[in-house]
Design an enzyme around this catalytic site. Structure first.
Site, short mmCIF file in Angstrom:
data_model
loop_
_atom_site.label_atom_id
_atom_site.label_comp_id
_atom_site.label_asym_id
_atom_site.label_seq_id
_atom_site.Cartn_x
_atom_site.Cartn_y
_atom_site.Cartn_z
N LYS A 179 0.88 -1.18 0.00
CA LYS A 179 0.00 0.00 0.00
C LYS A 179 0.91 1.23 0.00
CE LYS A 179 -1.95 3.05 1.84
NZ LYS A 179 -1.73 4.43 1.40
N GLU A 254 9.25 1.44 11.11
CA GLU A 254 10.35 2.36 10.79
C GLU A 254 9.75 3.76 10.82
OE1 GLU A 254 13.36 1.37 10.42
OE2 GLU A 254 13.34 -0.67 9.61
N CYS A 288 13.70 10.24 6.89
CA CYS A 288 13.56 9.80 8.28
C CYS A 288 14.89 9.93 9.01
CB CYS A 288 13.05 8.38 8.35
SG CYS A 288 14.02 7.26 7.37
N GLU A 385 10.38 16.31 15.09
CA GLU A 385 10.76 16.06 13.69
C GLU A 385 10.06 17.09 12.81
OE1 GLU A 385 9.25 12.54 11.66
OE2 GLU A 385 11.29 12.14 11.01
P1 NAD Z 1 2.14 8.69 7.39
O1 NAD Z 1 2.28 7.92 8.61
O2 NAD Z 1 1.10 9.72 7.29
O3 NAD Z 1 1.88 7.74 6.12
C1 NAD Z 1 2.69 6.61 5.87
C2 NAD Z 1 1.85 5.54 5.21
O4 NAD Z 1 0.83 5.13 6.15
C3 NAD Z 1 1.11 5.99 3.95
O5 NAD Z 1 1.09 4.92 3.02
C4 NAD Z 1 -0.29 6.26 4.46
O6 NAD Z 1 -1.27 6.11 3.46
C5 NAD Z 1 -0.43 5.18 5.50
N1 NAD Z 1 -1.45 5.46 6.52
C6 NAD Z 1 -1.93 6.66 6.93
N2 NAD Z 1 -2.89 6.48 7.87
C7 NAD Z 1 -3.01 5.15 8.07
C8 NAD Z 1 -3.81 4.35 8.93
N3 NAD Z 1 -4.69 4.89 9.76
N4 NAD Z 1 -3.64 3.01 8.88
C9 NAD Z 1 -2.74 2.44 8.06
N5 NAD Z 1 -1.96 3.16 7.20
C10 NAD Z 1 -2.09 4.49 7.21
O7 NAD Z 1 3.56 9.30 7.15
P2 NAD Z 1 4.03 10.23 5.97
O8 NAD Z 1 3.63 11.62 6.27
O9 NAD Z 1 3.58 9.64 4.69
O10 NAD Z 1 5.62 10.05 6.07
C11 NAD Z 1 6.39 10.85 6.87
C12 NAD Z 1 6.86 10.12 8.11
O11 NAD Z 1 7.46 8.87 7.78
C13 NAD Z 1 7.91 10.88 8.84
O12 NAD Z 1 7.58 10.95 10.21
C14 NAD Z 1 9.19 10.08 8.64
O13 NAD Z 1 10.12 10.22 9.63
C15 NAD Z 1 8.68 8.71 8.50
N6 NAD Z 1 9.61 7.88 7.71
C16 NAD Z 1 10.37 6.95 8.36
C17 NAD Z 1 11.28 6.16 7.66
C18 NAD Z 1 12.14 5.13 8.37
O14 NAD Z 1 12.67 4.26 7.72
N7 NAD Z 1 12.29 5.18 9.67
C19 NAD Z 1 11.39 6.31 6.29
C20 NAD Z 1 10.60 7.26 5.65
C21 NAD Z 1 9.69 8.02 6.38
#
Ligand code: NAD
Length: 483
Positions: A179, A254, A288, A385
């Site tokens: 997804k 992650e 991240c 962050e």
């Molecule tokens: P997000 O959590 O909003 O979204 C991430 C994913 O989760 C998307 O595919 C989204 O559609 C899905 N999602 C959203 N709500 C959901 C729910 N209720 N249930 C299941 N899935 C759901 O994050 P973002 O804004 O897309 O990404 C930014 C964040 O990701 C930052 O905090 C960053 O640090 C983190 N990040 C971490 C890593 C790592 O490897 N540690 C890598 C990249 C990004």
């Protein structure tokens, strides 16, 4: 946009077929460099996730489930080779979809290929053990796939995160439901087309696009999913873990970071400088493992601030296809978040800022990279962050204070230490509470081979390297009594 990959608009890949979502609903994708409409994607929901999970189980019961590790490895390696022949097309898709400057988007496509090659080669090298035991017994362990694995990925590094997560899961023989983030789906769909071209059996990889609260939530809560790999924000990670807990399903999280670089008086500053800045502004800071805190010992503090400020003054921001050092943020929402943080910093000293190029479209999501000086360690800009091109400089007196500040946030993803003192390198590497520590570098070039993941609010579980393959498999112990 996906015609080159033979992918119809608004479709999911389920069981090897491109199909419209059950509801017929679609979502618009927008180019963050100029606000223009890119294409439409399927707005997948619970019904579509049900079908994808069923298709994945069918794959496990069929050709995919019967393949040897060697055969799986060969397919993954072929996928990597095909990705390498499509680097330019994938990079353009990513640049338009995510706003990533082309050079950075190309590097992500090459990294995707590298993950597939690595996991292709590793697939038949994960072995069990024999365990000396009581007289009359022979005991051994087997590494088996979980079954169906769910992969929820964010928009910031779609190709790299798909490579490390789906690549590892497929290598161990799982069947995947992916997804992607609703803001950035194009390379995920192209990846699925490439996988099919490489001979990945139908249903081994299914892709359902859609909103997090719909498709993502349905996947997290699905009773027939046996493992979840989530990369994204702390808040959503908690929701995914809570949903998975209802089914007692293991989860790899992650999440975010507030990663420090710690610069001591005896550091080689000329070598450190590009790492200090790049680690904060790469992908417009939407990384991240971005280094958003620069801790500097007082003896070299003014020098480091001046050196970094001079670099910041050279930074230009513009459309992804211009391939400058900094592109737009992913969305208007993300720009608003970052501007909110900049407003919180109005009581602080700005050491330097980059410039947005004059011809940047006003509809683009651009912000000026900003370096703040003398930031108190407990200030919100030094604790939370930001996920934008913003770094803070924090002075410190000695090793003990550096450790206290470096470990003084809720996060623990990565950290680096810059010093020529060998003993201090070892002490700091032990003392820093993070999943990775870099000594006299930052990021070690990405390191597909290097286990990656956090502690605290940065998450748990490890991806990348061989370590990921243990996470994407279950250990079974077989004890045979033969007298
Ligand atoms: P997000 O959590 O909003 O979204 C991430 C994913 O989760 C998307 O595919 C989204 O559609 C899905 N999602 C959203 N709500 C959901 C729910 N209720 N249930 C299941 N899935 C759901 O994050 P973002 O804004 O897309 O990404 C930014 C964040 O990701 C930052 O905090 C960053 O640090 C983190 N990040 C971490 C890593 C790592 O490897 N540690 C890598 C990249 C990004």
């Amino acid at each position: 946009m996906l015609a080159e990959f033979d992918i119809p608009e608004g479709a999911n890949l389920i069981g090897g077929q491109w199909v419209a979502p059950a509801s017929g609903a679609r979502l618009d994708l927008t180019d963050p460099s100029d606000g223009s409409h890119l294409t439409q994607i399927a707005r997948g929901q619970a019904d579509d996730i049900d079908m994808a999970v069923a298709a994945a189980h069918a794959a496990l019961d069929g050709t995919w489930g019967r393949m040897t590790a060697l055969e799986r490895g060969r397919i993954l390696t072929k996928m990597g080779q095909l990705v390498l022949t499509r680097v330019e097309s994938l990079a353009v898709l990513e640049a338009r979809d995510v706003g990533k400057p082309l050079t950075q988007a190309r590097a992500d496509a090459v990294a995707l290929a590298r993950y597939l090659e690595f996991y292709g080669g590793a697939a038949d090298k994960i072995t069990g053990q024999t365990i000396p035991y009581l007289d009359g017994y022979t005991v051994y362990t087997l590494r088996e796939p979980h079954g169906v694995t769910g992969h929820i990925v964010p928009w910031n590094y779609p190709m790299q995160i798909i490579g490390r997560s789906v690549g590892g899961a497929l290598a161990m023989g799982n069947a995947c439901v992916l997804k992607p983030a609703e803001e950035a789906c194009l390379t995920a769909l192209a990846f699925a087309a490439i996988a099919a071209e490489a001979g990945l059996p139908d249903g081994a990889l299914n892709v359902v696009t859609g909103l997090g609260g719909e498709a993502g939530a349905a996947l997290s809560a699905h009773r027939d999913v046996q493992h979840l790999s989530f990369t994204g924000s702390v808040g959503t990670g908690g929701l995914v873990q809570a949903a998975a807990a209802q089914n007692v399903v293991p989860v790899t999280l992650e999440l975010g970071g507030k990663s420090p670089q710690v610069v001591f008086d005896d550091a080689e500053l000329d070598r450190a400088l590009p790492f200090l800045v790049n680690a904060g502004i790469q992908n417009a800071g939407q990384t991240c493992s971005a280094s958003s805190r620069i801790l500097v010992q007082r003896g070299v503090y003014d020098r480091v601030r001046d050196m970094m400020a001079a670099e910041y003054a050279k930074l230009t921001v513009g459309p992804a296809m211009d391939d400058l050092r900094v592109g737009p943020l992913i969305s208007a929402r993300q720009k608003e978040i970052v501007e909110g943080f900049l407003a919180k910093g109005q009581d602080l000293e700005i050491a330097a800022q980059g410039e947005i190029v004059g011809h940047a479209p006003p509809e683009g999501q651009f912000v000026r990279p900003t370096l703040f000086a003398d930031v108190p360690p407990d200030h919100p800009l030094a604790q939370q962050e930001i996920f934008g091109p913003v770094q803070v400089l924090i002075p410190f007196d000695d090793e003990a204070e550096a450790i206290r500040i470096a470990n003084g946030t809720d996060f623990g993803l990565v950290a680096s230490v810059w010093t020529s003192d060998g003993g201090r390198q070892m002490r700091m590497a032990k003392a820093l509470k993070t999943g990775q520590v870099f000594v006299n570098n930052y990021g070690a070039g990405g390191g597909v081979e290097l286990p990656f993941g956090g502690i605290g609010k940065s998450g748990h579980g490890r991806e990348k390297g061989f370590e990921a393959l243990y996470g994407f498999s279950v250990l079974k112990t077989v004890a045979t009594w033969h007298g």
